[in-house]
Design an enzyme around this catalytic site. Sequence first.
Site, PDB file in Angstrom:
ATOM      1  N   TYR A 111       3.621   6.034  12.373  1.00 48.90           N
ATOM      2  CA  TYR A 111       2.743   5.267  11.490  1.00 48.90           C
ATOM      3  C   TYR A 111       2.868   3.771  11.758  1.00 48.90           C
ATOM      4  O   TYR A 111       3.971   3.268  11.939  1.00 48.90           O
ATOM      5  CB  TYR A 111       3.083   5.527  10.006  1.00 48.90           C
ATOM      6  CG  TYR A 111       2.145   4.758   9.110  1.00 48.90           C
ATOM      7  CD1 TYR A 111       0.854   5.220   8.905  1.00 48.90           C
ATOM      8  CD2 TYR A 111       2.508   3.545   8.551  1.00 48.90           C
ATOM      9  CE1 TYR A 111      -0.049   4.498   8.151  1.00 48.90           C
ATOM     10  CE2 TYR A 111       1.614   2.812   7.795  1.00 48.90           C
ATOM     11  CZ  TYR A 111       0.336   3.302   7.599  1.00 48.90           C
ATOM     12  OH  TYR A 111      -0.558   2.577   6.857  1.00 48.90           O
ATOM     13  N   TRP A 113       0.490  -0.313  12.055  1.00 49.99           N
ATOM     14  CA  TRP A 113      -0.756  -1.047  12.272  1.00 49.99           C
ATOM     15  C   TRP A 113      -0.941  -1.501  13.705  1.00 49.99           C
ATOM     16  O   TRP A 113      -2.034  -1.872  14.095  1.00 49.99           O
ATOM     17  CB  TRP A 113      -0.849  -2.212  11.293  1.00 49.99           C
ATOM     18  CG  TRP A 113      -1.500  -1.792  10.031  1.00 49.99           C
ATOM     19  CD1 TRP A 113      -1.089  -0.781   9.203  1.00 49.99           C
ATOM     20  CD2 TRP A 113      -2.690  -2.330   9.443  1.00 49.99           C
ATOM     21  NE1 TRP A 113      -1.949  -0.664   8.134  1.00 49.99           N
ATOM     22  CE2 TRP A 113      -2.927  -1.608   8.253  1.00 49.99           C
ATOM     23  CE3 TRP A 113      -3.558  -3.352   9.795  1.00 49.99           C
ATOM     24  CZ2 TRP A 113      -4.019  -1.888   7.423  1.00 49.99           C
ATOM     25  CZ3 TRP A 113      -4.629  -3.627   8.964  1.00 49.99           C
ATOM     26  CH2 TRP A 113      -4.866  -2.895   7.796  1.00 49.99           C
TER      27      TRP A 113
HETATM   28  N1  LIG Z   1       7.548  -2.034  -0.778  1.00 51.01           N
HETATM   29  C1  LIG Z   1       6.390  -1.829  -0.168  1.00 51.01           C
HETATM   30  N2  LIG Z   1       6.380  -1.323   1.084  1.00 51.01           N
HETATM   31  C2  LIG Z   1       5.208  -1.127   1.708  1.00 51.01           C
HETATM   32  C3  LIG Z   1       3.985  -1.440   1.080  1.00 51.01           C
HETATM   33  C4  LIG Z   1       4.026  -1.953  -0.243  1.00 51.01           C
HETATM   34  O1  LIG Z   1       2.978  -2.220  -0.869  1.00 51.01           O
HETATM   35  N3  LIG Z   1       5.246  -2.148  -0.817  1.00 51.01           N
HETATM   36  N4  LIG Z   1       2.800  -1.251   1.757  1.00 51.01           N
HETATM   37  C5  LIG Z   1       2.789  -0.233   2.782  1.00 51.01           C
HETATM   38  C6  LIG Z   1       1.584  -0.297   3.577  1.00 51.01           C
HETATM   39  S1  LIG Z   1       0.122  -0.252   2.697  1.00 51.01           S
HETATM   40  C7  LIG Z   1       1.579  -0.314   4.922  1.00 51.01           C
HETATM   41  S2  LIG Z   1       0.094  -0.139   5.745  1.00 51.01           S
HETATM   42  C8  LIG Z   1       2.814  -0.391   5.690  1.00 51.01           C
HETATM   43  C9  LIG Z   1       2.691  -1.235   6.974  1.00 51.01           C
HETATM   44  O2  LIG Z   1       3.718  -0.943   7.838  1.00 51.01           O
HETATM   45  P1  LIG Z   1       3.583  -1.165   9.423  1.00 51.01           P
HETATM   46  O3  LIG Z   1       2.192  -0.890   9.872  1.00 51.01           O
HETATM   47  O4  LIG Z   1       4.663  -0.387  10.071  1.00 51.01           O
HETATM   48  O5  LIG Z   1       3.874  -2.726   9.514  1.00 51.01           O
HETATM   49  P2  LIG Z   1       3.604  -3.760  10.679  1.00 51.01           P
HETATM   50  O6  LIG Z   1       4.548  -4.890  10.466  1.00 51.01           O
HETATM   51  O7  LIG Z   1       2.158  -4.101  10.730  1.00 51.01           O
HETATM   52  O8  LIG Z   1       4.046  -2.983  11.987  1.00 51.01           O
HETATM   53  C10 LIG Z   1       3.279  -2.934  13.134  1.00 51.01           C
HETATM   54  C11 LIG Z   1       4.173  -2.964  14.348  1.00 51.01           C
HETATM   55  O9  LIG Z   1       3.352  -2.863  15.497  1.00 51.01           O
HETATM   56  C12 LIG Z   1       3.813  -3.788  16.476  1.00 51.01           C
HETATM   57  N5  LIG Z   1       2.703  -4.101  17.378  1.00 51.01           N
HETATM   58  C13 LIG Z   1       1.777  -5.079  17.272  1.00 51.01           C
HETATM   59  N6  LIG Z   1       0.942  -5.040  18.322  1.00 51.01           N
HETATM   60  C14 LIG Z   1       1.340  -4.027  19.117  1.00 51.01           C
HETATM   61  C15 LIG Z   1       0.864  -3.485  20.346  1.00 51.01           C
HETATM   62  O10 LIG Z   1      -0.109  -3.942  20.913  1.00 51.01           O
HETATM   63  N7  LIG Z   1       1.545  -2.410  20.858  1.00 51.01           N
HETATM   64  C16 LIG Z   1       2.624  -1.878  20.246  1.00 51.01           C
HETATM   65  N8  LIG Z   1       3.229  -0.831  20.815  1.00 51.01           N
HETATM   66  N9  LIG Z   1       3.098  -2.369  19.084  1.00 51.01           N
HETATM   67  C17 LIG Z   1       2.455  -3.422  18.519  1.00 51.01           C
HETATM   68  C18 LIG Z   1       4.314  -4.959  15.671  1.00 51.01           C
HETATM   69  O11 LIG Z   1       5.184  -5.771  16.437  1.00 51.01           O
HETATM   70  C19 LIG Z   1       4.981  -4.251  14.487  1.00 51.01           C
HETATM   71  O12 LIG Z   1       6.305  -3.963  14.773  1.00 51.01           O
HETATM   72  O13 LIG Z   1       3.856  -0.921   4.860  1.00 51.01           O
HETATM   73  C20 LIG Z   1       4.018  -0.161   3.664  1.00 51.01           C
HETATM   74  N10 LIG Z   1       5.216  -0.608   2.978  1.00 51.01           N
HETATM   75  N1  LIG Z   2      -2.530 -10.955   4.068  1.00 46.45           N
HETATM   76  C1  LIG Z   2      -2.366  -9.633   4.119  1.00 46.45           C
HETATM   77  N2  LIG Z   2      -3.374  -8.811   3.750  1.00 46.45           N
HETATM   78  C2  LIG Z   2      -3.188  -7.473   3.743  1.00 46.45           C
HETATM   79  C3  LIG Z   2      -1.987  -6.886   4.185  1.00 46.45           C
HETATM   80  C4  LIG Z   2      -0.928  -7.774   4.580  1.00 46.45           C
HETATM   81  O1  LIG Z   2       0.167  -7.339   4.959  1.00 46.45           O
HETATM   82  N3  LIG Z   2      -1.157  -9.114   4.521  1.00 46.45           N
HETATM   83  N4  LIG Z   2      -1.848  -5.515   4.222  1.00 46.45           N
HETATM   84  C5  LIG Z   2      -3.065  -4.719   4.218  1.00 46.45           C
HETATM   85  C6  LIG Z   2      -2.809  -3.316   3.893  1.00 46.45           C
HETATM   86  S1  LIG Z   2      -2.109  -2.345   5.076  1.00 46.45           S
HETATM   87  C7  LIG Z   2      -3.176  -2.751   2.727  1.00 46.45           C
HETATM   88  S2  LIG Z   2      -2.963  -1.087   2.484  1.00 46.45           S
HETATM   89  C8  LIG Z   2      -3.804  -3.526   1.661  1.00 46.45           C
HETATM   90  C9  LIG Z   2      -3.225  -3.189   0.299  1.00 46.45           C
HETATM   91  O2  LIG Z   2      -4.068  -3.640  -0.680  1.00 46.45           O
HETATM   92  P1  LIG Z   2      -3.594  -3.558  -2.204  1.00 46.45           P
HETATM   93  O3  LIG Z   2      -2.895  -2.304  -2.462  1.00 46.45           O
HETATM   94  O4  LIG Z   2      -4.775  -3.888  -3.032  1.00 46.45           O
HETATM   95  O5  LIG Z   2      -2.594  -4.821  -2.198  1.00 46.45           O
HETATM   96  P2  LIG Z   2      -1.215  -5.154  -2.896  1.00 46.45           P
HETATM   97  O6  LIG Z   2      -0.995  -6.584  -2.563  1.00 46.45           O
HETATM   98  O7  LIG Z   2      -0.154  -4.197  -2.535  1.00 46.45           O
HETATM   99  O8  LIG Z   2      -1.478  -4.979  -4.418  1.00 46.45           O
HETATM  100  C10 LIG Z   2      -2.516  -5.659  -5.093  1.00 46.45           C
HETATM  101  C11 LIG Z   2      -2.085  -6.010  -6.475  1.00 46.45           C
HETATM  102  O9  LIG Z   2      -1.982  -4.858  -7.287  1.00 46.45           O
HETATM  103  C12 LIG Z   2      -1.231  -5.235  -8.408  1.00 46.45           C
HETATM  104  N5  LIG Z   2      -0.541  -4.080  -8.956  1.00 46.45           N
HETATM  105  C13 LIG Z   2       0.563  -3.471  -8.489  1.00 46.45           C
HETATM  106  N6  LIG Z   2       0.930  -2.456  -9.307  1.00 46.45           N
HETATM  107  C14 LIG Z   2       0.020  -2.458 -10.312  1.00 46.45           C
HETATM  108  C15 LIG Z   2      -0.169  -1.645 -11.471  1.00 46.45           C
HETATM  109  O10 LIG Z   2       0.579  -0.713 -11.752  1.00 46.45           O
HETATM  110  N7  LIG Z   2      -1.246  -1.930 -12.258  1.00 46.45           N
HETATM  111  C16 LIG Z   2      -2.111  -2.944 -11.980  1.00 46.45           C
HETATM  112  N8  LIG Z   2      -3.147  -3.122 -12.798  1.00 46.45           N
HETATM  113  N9  LIG Z   2      -1.945  -3.731 -10.910  1.00 46.45           N
HETATM  114  C17 LIG Z   2      -0.908  -3.479 -10.086  1.00 46.45           C
HETATM  115  C18 LIG Z   2      -0.236  -6.275  -7.952  1.00 46.45           C
HETATM  116  O11 LIG Z   2      -0.223  -7.377  -8.858  1.00 46.45           O
HETATM  117  C19 LIG Z   2      -0.704  -6.631  -6.569  1.00 46.45           C
HETATM  118  O12 LIG Z   2      -0.751  -8.016  -6.327  1.00 46.45           O
HETATM  119  O13 LIG Z   2      -3.640  -4.922   1.915  1.00 46.45           O
HETATM  120  C20 LIG Z   2      -4.069  -5.267   3.232  1.00 46.45           C
HETATM  121  N10 LIG Z   2      -4.206  -6.675   3.333  1.00 46.45           N
HETATM  122 MO   LIG Z   3      -1.602  -0.342   4.216  1.00 46.85          MO
END
Ligand SMILES: Nc1nc2c(c(=O)[nH]1)N[C@H]1C(S)=C(S)[C@@H](COP(=O)(O)OP(=O)(O)OC[C@H]3O[C@@H](n4cnc5c(=O)[nH]c(N)nc54)[C@H](O)[C@@H]3O)O[C@H]1N2
Ligand SMILES: Nc1nc2c(c(=O)[nH]1)N[C@H]1C(S)=C(S)[C@@H](COP(=O)(O)OP(=O)(O)OC[C@H]3O[C@@H](n4cnc5c(=O)[nH]c(N)nc54)[C@H](O)[C@@H]3O)O[C@H]1N2
Ligand SMILES: [Mo]
Length: 771
Positions: A111, A113
């Site tokens: 998994y 990005w």
């Molecule tokens: N506590 C908490 N944890 C969360 C979340 C949260 O809301 N709270 N959100 C979750 C969510 S929604 C997500 S999507 C995940 C994200 O988790 P990840 O998708 O695992 O996070 P990234 O840091 O984007 O990791 C991408 C990796 O790809 C590598 N990469 C970039 N370009 C390339 C390339 O061209 N080739 C290769 N081979 N590698 C590359 C980067 O260096 C990096 O190490 O985290 C989750 N974790």
């Molecule tokens: N700049 C930037 N943008 C991103 C990402 C990033 O790493 N950086 N990650 C991307 C990815 S992979 C994803 S999946 C999306 C995630 O998109 P979201 O899930 O929408 O983003 P979050 O920032 O995790 O959460 C949004 C807000 O939800 C609120 N929230 C949390 N728990 C609760 C709750 O129980 N009730 C209510 N009402 N609100 C709550 C928090 O205040 C939080 O700021 O963002 C994407 N966009």
């Molecule tokens: Mo995500």
Amino acid sequence: MIHRIPHCSHWGAYTILVEDGGIVGVEPFADDPAPSPVIHSIVEWAKPDRRVLRPMVREGWLAKREHSDRNGRGSERFLSVPWDEALDLVAGEISRVASTHGNEAIFAGSYGWTSCGRFHHASSLLKRMLNLVGGYTGHVDTYSIAAGPVILRHVLGDDRACGGQSNTLDDIAENTETLVVFGAMSPRTAQSEAGGIAGHYLEGYLRRIAERGVRVVHVSPLRDDLPDWVGAEWWPIRPNTDTALMLGLAGEIVAAGRHDTDFLARCTSGSEEFLAYLRGDAGGQRKDAAWASAITGLPADAIRALAAQIAGTRSMLTVSWALQRAHHGEQPFWAALGLAAVTGQVGLPGGGVGYGYGSLGGVGAPFAVGRSPGMSQGVKPIDSFIPVARISDMLLNPGAPFTYQGEARTYPDTRLVYWAGGNPFHHHQDLNRLAEAWTRPETIIVQDPMWTATARRADIVLPASTSIERNDLAGNKRCDMILAMRQAIAPLGQSRADFDIFDALSQRLGVGPAFSEGRDEMAWIRHLYNESRSHALGAHGFLMPDFETFWERGHAPVPVQRNHVYLARFRDDPARHALDTETGLIVLGSRTLARLAHDDCPSHPAWMAPAEWLGGAAPGELHLISHQPQGRLHSQLETGAASMADKRHGREQLRLNAADAQARGIADGTTVRLWNMRGACLATACISADTAPGVAVLPTGAWFTPVADGPEVSGNPNVLTLDIGSSAFGQGCAAHTCLIRVAPYAGDNRDPIQTYEAQLADMLPALEETP
Ligand SMILES: Nc1nc2c(c(=O)[nH]1)N[C@H]1C(S)=C(S)[C@@H](COP(=O)(O)OP(=O)(O)OC[C@H]3O[C@@H](n4cnc5c(=O)[nH]c(N)nc54)[C@H](O)[C@@H]3O)O[C@H]1N2
Ligand SMILES: Nc1nc2c(c(=O)[nH]1)N[C@H]1C(S)=C(S)[C@@H](COP(=O)(O)OP(=O)(O)OC[C@H]3O[C@@H](n4cnc5c(=O)[nH]c(N)nc54)[C@H](O)[C@@H]3O)O[C@H]1N2
Ligand SMILES: [Mo]
């Protein structure tokens, strides 16, 4: 002479200015109304500091292979090996594990990005290769959304409503009268879109909503989840209690007799069961404003008044993805649908419910209807998977049973992990538990450009190049263009493009021709573009430019759907446009879930207290929201300017309100320790009036930097978060269900970034020691 190179990342399109082989500037894409500042951080990729520059193998693994001491992962030294040797080792491990233990012993869910490029897409290519040699154990759903789409597939027949195909924001901006935002609609998260984004449009729609004087109620623990200029009323709800608010609102509407009985009868099934629950029939509690107030901490009279307004005006409910990243995360998605169904507004312009608006930049924007470019993964020969966030459970409990979407399955016995383009030591919950689980597999291979916390904990590390060192193309179903990603600089060190790495491995595994189909990089990019182009013309009569014009210009428009009203046809004729559910209708009372009898996902939308929440907290505990970082994508480009701008004293900032800070003797700008039974980390306190009482907010993505003698130093919230499934049905990530304690910290104040880099330097051979 400056060369202008069009390129794209998940955070937007841009032009890289290159002179003498080096980057001298980055300009935003001219057609983007709100470019992300993260585009300027890409210069970090061109610096060698955190890059993997050569193939590396952990010393103990090289000596003893599958019999090595796996506790050495993360601290033991690496040795550099030539590419040919590294590729032989990797191909050898795939063959050894597949023939000795079967292909399900290879975990390649991988998994993450990675790059937004659709051709060099690391995890797709990994799966394409492994599918040619017998398959692998994969994963289903995403960390972003799992509980949500699982319940929506069951109650709406598909999960389009949380993938950007509920009512589009242009429709909402023109037709909605009352907008209730659960969570965020934030330019912070809308910066990013999986697979690239040409234009950031969220702010434009929000401005139109503000201009039209739409009444916006913003339900969130964090006020700045919605820009202040929208003029919303802020309802600072207790985290993880939105389901109770939604049910209380629905209960008030039903008690007042203002529910749409015709819609419920024509378009839903099981509504009697749901309404009986709301009314508190059969001795249950009545779900009304007073009941919801006690759980959510919001005033009962305001809830009562909002119920009347939702029923009496054209109302739209939006629910962020964050709400389902929680224990019982299925419920806020289902309860919001229940509330919208009670009002009878599903399928009307500006009415109903939708999920994830602004969670990514393209959710709610006009969506692409053509074929997005993408590499085929082929056919997976074995049916072995885990729900994405159950990785530690799988590694710790081979053979143990689990349930998912009504099915009973068992975890495989994982011997080999291959991770390309993801960072589990960023993304997974309870990292100390993951560290324990990570000692179980015999061999771990990581393919990444950077020395991430995950790469450091691998046995074999393959250096991938970043997207700016090769050619690719971007585009996805939530983007109105396909974008060229032209090579800007030469690959750093010995790094190689992902496709070239998998092509070389496929040749060693005897499946080279099937993997490459005889195409090289540019032949593939041209082929993928032309597939989308022919489809646009054939299916939509939409003429895209020829490949040469696209490649030169850097972008090409694709056909899109605007002003979309979700379920409009279904609403008009539910029999003719039946949903793919157990009844063909919207399910508010489920026979399937009644039969499954999961106690954490009952047969109708229901409030259940989560495992950790303020209503069940001990004195002094705070609810931790670990949301997405403003200045970077997850852990990517952590040391870039946009990311560093949000750190203070080199550390991530923990936001909390003045009263909660004062009660703990915490002053703004000082170092604090955050802890619970799972772990501890440091952060810099930031006192903020935007944070609800009892809530602490720490963004994700700081590079995991545990030290022997104290708390994790970078401020990585996943040392604290809870690693349980959302429920037995959805098994999604529950990161937002987490209680912590916070106190001033007087210990050693070492710099996190220097600490990370010093730890890394201790594990790497000096340059002169390597062949
Ligand atoms: N506590 C908490 N944890 C969360 C979340 C949260 O809301 N709270 N959100 C979750 C969510 S929604 C997500 S999507 C995940 C994200 O988790 P990840 O998708 O695992 O996070 P990234 O840091 O984007 O990791 C991408 C990796 O790809 C590598 N990469 C970039 N370009 C390339 C390339 O061209 N080739 C290769 N081979 N590698 C590359 C980067 O260096 C990096 O190490 O985290 C989750 N974790
Ligand atoms: N700049 C930037 N943008 C991103 C990402 C990033 O790493 N950086 N990650 C991307 C990815 S992979 C994803 S999946 C999306 C995630 O998109 P979201 O899930 O929408 O983003 P979050 O920032 O995790 O959460 C949004 C807000 O939800 C609120 N929230 C949390 N728990 C609760 C709750 O129980 N009730 C209510 N009402 N609100 C709550 C928090 O205040 C939080 O700021 O963002 C994407 N966009
Ligand atoms: Mo995500």
